[in-house]
Scaffold this motif. Structure first.
Motif, PDB file in Angstrom:
ATOM      1  N   THR A  17      36.213   6.534 -36.914  1.00 43.34           N
ATOM      2  CA  THR A  17      36.211   5.145 -37.370  1.00 43.34           C
ATOM      3  C   THR A  17      34.815   4.627 -37.690  1.00 43.34           C
ATOM      4  OG1 THR A  17      36.015   4.286 -35.110  1.00 43.34           O
ATOM      5  CG2 THR A  17      38.233   4.669 -35.965  1.00 43.34           C
ATOM      6  N   GLY A  18      33.786   5.289 -37.167  1.00 45.94           N
ATOM      7  CA  GLY A  18      32.424   4.797 -37.334  1.00 45.94           C
ATOM      8  C   GLY A  18      32.061   3.719 -36.333  1.00 45.94           C
ATOM      9  N   ALA A  19      32.949   3.431 -35.378  1.00 46.00           N
ATOM     10  CA  ALA A  19      32.694   2.376 -34.397  1.00 46.00           C
ATOM     11  C   ALA A  19      31.444   2.705 -33.583  1.00 46.00           C
ATOM     12  CB  ALA A  19      33.904   2.214 -33.477  1.00 46.00           C
ATOM     13  N   LEU A  20      30.551   1.736 -33.515  1.00 44.23           N
ATOM     14  CA  LEU A  20      29.259   1.952 -32.846  1.00 44.23           C
ATOM     15  C   LEU A  20      28.735   0.595 -32.405  1.00 44.23           C
ATOM     16  CD1 LEU A  20      27.016   3.995 -32.117  1.00 44.23           C
ATOM     17  CD2 LEU A  20      26.046   3.614 -34.371  1.00 44.23           C
ATOM     18  N   PHE A  21      28.859   0.281 -31.121  1.00 44.21           N
ATOM     19  CA  PHE A  21      28.420  -1.033 -30.651  1.00 44.21           C
ATOM     20  C   PHE A  21      27.781  -0.958 -29.265  1.00 44.21           C
ATOM     21  CE2 PHE A  21      32.980  -0.398 -30.320  1.00 44.21           C
ATOM     22  CZ  PHE A  21      33.221  -0.498 -28.959  1.00 44.21           C
ATOM     23  N   PRO A  22      26.788  -0.088 -29.065  1.00 42.50           N
ATOM     24  CA  PRO A  22      26.117  -0.047 -27.756  1.00 42.50           C
ATOM     25  C   PRO A  22      25.244  -1.282 -27.552  1.00 42.50           C
ATOM     26  CG  PRO A  22      24.951   1.330 -29.307  1.00 42.50           C
ATOM     27  CD  PRO A  22      26.177   0.850 -30.024  1.00 42.50           C
ATOM     28  N   SER A  23      25.102  -1.675 -26.325  1.00 35.41           N
ATOM     29  CA  SER A  23      24.214  -2.801 -26.011  1.00 35.41           C
ATOM     30  C   SER A  23      22.764  -2.339 -26.072  1.00 35.41           C
ATOM     31  CB  SER A  23      24.532  -3.349 -24.621  1.00 35.41           C
ATOM     32  OG  SER A  23      24.195  -2.386 -23.624  1.00 35.41           O
ATOM     33  N   ILE A  55      21.090   1.456 -25.140  1.00 37.27           N
ATOM     34  CA  ILE A  55      20.139   2.223 -25.955  1.00 37.27           C
ATOM     35  C   ILE A  55      18.877   2.517 -25.145  1.00 37.27           C
ATOM     36  CG2 ILE A  55      18.744   2.206 -28.054  1.00 37.27           C
ATOM     37  CD1 ILE A  55      20.836   0.425 -29.339  1.00 37.27           C
ATOM     38  N   MET A  56      18.410   1.543 -24.387  1.00 39.93           N
ATOM     39  CA  MET A  56      17.222   1.749 -23.550  1.00 39.93           C
ATOM     40  C   MET A  56      17.458   2.851 -22.535  1.00 39.93           C
ATOM     41  SD  MET A  56      16.356  -2.302 -23.007  1.00 39.93           S
ATOM     42  CE  MET A  56      15.382  -2.001 -21.531  1.00 39.93           C
ATOM     43  N   ASP A  57      18.624   2.825 -21.881  1.00 40.43           N
ATOM     44  CA  ASP A  57      18.932   3.848 -20.879  1.00 40.43           C
ATOM     45  C   ASP A  57      19.101   5.221 -21.516  1.00 40.43           C
ATOM     46  OD1 ASP A  57      18.877   1.891 -18.936  1.00 40.43           O
ATOM     47  OD2 ASP A  57      21.054   1.577 -18.936  1.00 40.43           O
ATOM     48  N   GLY A  58      19.693   5.272 -22.715  1.00 35.99           N
ATOM     49  CA  GLY A  58      19.942   6.545 -23.370  1.00 35.99           C
ATOM     50  C   GLY A  58      18.706   7.190 -23.957  1.00 35.99           C
ATOM     51  N   ARG A  68      25.941  -8.908 -36.141  1.00 33.07           N
ATOM     52  CA  ARG A  68      26.098  -9.583 -34.857  1.00 33.07           C
ATOM     53  C   ARG A  68      27.576  -9.914 -34.644  1.00 33.07           C
ATOM     54  NH1 ARG A  68      21.124 -12.189 -36.642  1.00 33.07           N
ATOM     55  NH2 ARG A  68      19.399 -11.543 -35.287  1.00 33.07           N
ATOM     56  N   ARG A  69      28.001  -9.901 -33.381  1.00 37.58           N
ATOM     57  CA  ARG A  69      29.399 -10.165 -33.057  1.00 37.58           C
ATOM     58  C   ARG A  69      29.500 -11.218 -31.944  1.00 37.58           C
ATOM     59  NH1 ARG A  69      32.547  -5.167 -31.274  1.00 37.58           N
ATOM     60  NH2 ARG A  69      30.945  -5.188 -29.649  1.00 37.58           N
ATOM     61  N   TYR A  70      30.650 -11.872 -31.867  1.00 36.09           N
ATOM     62  CA  TYR A  70      30.913 -12.804 -30.778  1.00 36.09           C
ATOM     63  C   TYR A  70      32.337 -12.579 -30.272  1.00 36.09           C
ATOM     64  CZ  TYR A  70      33.663 -15.704 -34.006  1.00 36.09           C
ATOM     65  OH  TYR A  70      34.609 -16.162 -34.885  1.00 36.09           O
ATOM     66  N   GLY A 105      38.018 -27.049 -23.275  1.00 35.97           N
ATOM     67  CA  GLY A 105      37.556 -26.702 -24.604  1.00 35.97           C
ATOM     68  C   GLY A 105      37.323 -25.223 -24.769  1.00 35.97           C
ATOM     69  N   PRO A 106      37.194 -24.772 -26.021  1.00 41.02           N
ATOM     70  CA  PRO A 106      36.998 -23.334 -26.290  1.00 41.02           C
ATOM     71  C   PRO A 106      35.616 -22.871 -25.845  1.00 41.02           C
ATOM     72  CG  PRO A 106      36.746 -24.602 -28.296  1.00 41.02           C
ATOM     73  CD  PRO A 106      37.202 -25.565 -27.247  1.00 41.02           C
ATOM     74  N   ARG A 107      35.523 -21.587 -25.544  1.00 40.63           N
ATOM     75  CA  ARG A 107      34.258 -20.980 -25.127  1.00 40.63           C
ATOM     76  C   ARG A 107      34.106 -19.632 -25.819  1.00 40.63           C
ATOM     77  NH1 ARG A 107      33.840 -25.341 -23.729  1.00 40.63           N
ATOM     78  NH2 ARG A 107      33.249 -26.233 -21.725  1.00 40.63           N
ATOM     79  N   ILE A 108      32.957 -19.387 -26.393  1.00 34.46           N
ATOM     80  CA  ILE A 108      32.637 -18.100 -27.016  1.00 34.46           C
ATOM     81  C   ILE A 108      31.256 -17.670 -26.571  1.00 34.46           C
ATOM     82  CG2 ILE A 108      34.106 -18.375 -29.054  1.00 34.46           C
ATOM     83  CD1 ILE A 108      31.661 -19.341 -30.577  1.00 34.46           C
ATOM     84  N   LYS A 109      30.983 -16.380 -26.685  1.00 30.92           N
ATOM     85  CA  LYS A 109      29.679 -15.857 -26.301  1.00 30.92           C
ATOM     86  C   LYS A 109      29.293 -14.723 -27.239  1.00 30.92           C
ATOM     87  CE  LYS A 109      31.463 -12.503 -22.934  1.00 30.92           C
ATOM     88  NZ  LYS A 109      31.402 -12.028 -21.531  1.00 30.92           N
ATOM     89  N   GLN A 110      28.009 -14.439 -27.288  1.00 34.70           N
ATOM     90  CA  GLN A 110      27.506 -13.362 -28.143  1.00 34.70           C
ATOM     91  C   GLN A 110      27.885 -12.016 -27.545  1.00 34.70           C
ATOM     92  OE1 GLN A 110      25.502 -14.679 -30.837  1.00 34.70           O
ATOM     93  NE2 GLN A 110      26.039 -12.740 -31.812  1.00 34.70           N
ATOM     94  N   ALA A 111      28.378 -11.115 -28.387  1.00 29.83           N
ATOM     95  CA  ALA A 111      28.724  -9.762 -27.963  1.00 29.83           C
ATOM     96  C   ALA A 111      27.657  -8.790 -28.472  1.00 29.83           C
ATOM     97  CB  ALA A 111      30.104  -9.370 -28.473  1.00 29.83           C
ATOM     98  N   THR A 112      27.824  -7.520 -28.176  1.00 32.19           N
ATOM     99  CA  THR A 112      26.859  -6.519 -28.641  1.00 32.19           C
ATOM    100  C   THR A 112      26.945  -6.363 -30.153  1.00 32.19           C
ATOM    101  OG1 THR A 112      28.470  -4.743 -28.305  1.00 32.19           O
ATOM    102  CG2 THR A 112      26.991  -5.249 -26.480  1.00 32.19           C
TER     103      THR A 112
END
Length: 260
Positions: free
Chosen positions: A106-112, A116-119, A144-146, A158-165
């Motif tokens: 799928t090409g899915a690639l979303f590491p935090s 990446i720092m640990d790897g 960028r994703r949320y 009320g609704p709540r959203i946050k930034q994802a990796t």
């Protein structure tokens, strides 16, 4: 005359304050970056690029290494002691790490960032700068994703959203394919000693020569002592010849002034 409770609240301004606080509580307090896409909608935004096969990825990584060596050699023509080319060794490490964790189908690639720092063993600042260089070189891109905040974590109404990796993808630029194809046509080994390694070897050899020149005679081997003694004799002989020539030249000048 009786006055309602609402009238009293309005006259004191308490009702207006209460409505303002309620409206503020209903709005999401967590902001996200502009242009972020919702988690689960990456395919619609074409955030991922499926990988055809492992060979495609290996050739891209090898081409990136060749590109780094070429740009490093070019930069050293003006700055001899520079250590990185266009993407740097940290950029190569990040490419290799992302190639290990990507979902080829799928090409899915979303590491935090911390993943990446640990790897890679790199610092946060180093990872951020390397990713920026890879993006400038059009080798890697990201979105960028949320995502919504779970109900048990949300505070207030009320609704709540946050930034994802971030969602990363490889771009496979044409210039890397051309670099790899040119190297393969020339029949050169795919992994020669990098320019930085050659530079370190040259510097190490020079340092060794300088160190040997400073050693006393009794710490040298017989062959090295003979070479140094011969070099000293030749240097003394050269100095004597130069002094004799200067003396002869001065005598000739004096003789000419005397005659004329």
């Amino acid at each position: 005359m009786t006055t309602s409770i609402g009238a009293v609240l309005r006259s004191t301004g308490l009702a207006t304050i209460d409505r303002a606080l309620l409206a503020r509580a209903e709005k999401p307090r967590v902001k996200v970056w502009a242009g972020s896409i919702a988690v689960g909608h990456e395919k619609r935004a074409k955030a991922y690029t499926p990988i055809r096969n492992a060979r495609q990825m290996r050739e891209m990584i090898e081409a990136a290494k060749l590109y780094e060596r070429q740009t490093l050699a070019q930069r050293r023509t003006t700055t001899p002691r520079i250590r990185n080319g266009a993407i740097g060794q940290a950029g190569i490490q990040i490419i290799e790490f992302l190639a290990r964790v990507i979902d080829y189908s799928t090409g899915a690639l979303f590491p935090s960032l911390h993943t990446i720092m640990d790897g890679t063993g790199l610092s946060k600042n180093c990872v951020v700068q390397a990713l920026s260089r890879l993006k400038d070189a059009r080798i890697i891109d990201w979105f960028r994703r949320y995502e919504p905040v779970p109900d048990h974590e949300a505070q207030g109404a009320g609704p709540r959203i946050k930034q994802a990796t971030n969602a990363y993808r490889f771009l496979f630029p044409a210039f890397l394919s051309e670099i790899f194809a040119a190297r393969r046509r020339r029949g050169v080994a795919a992994d020669p000693a990098p320019a930085c390694e050659q530079y370190r070897q040259i510097e190490a050899a020079r340092d060794m020569e300088r160190m040997r020149d400073q050693l006393p005679l009794w710490e040298l081997t017989r062959e090295e002592r003979d070479k140094r003694e011969l070099a000293d004799i030749l240097a003394s002989l050269g100095q004597a010849i130069e002094a004799k020539e200067r003396e002869s030249s001065a005598s000739e000048d004096n003789r000419r002034r005397y005659l004329y």
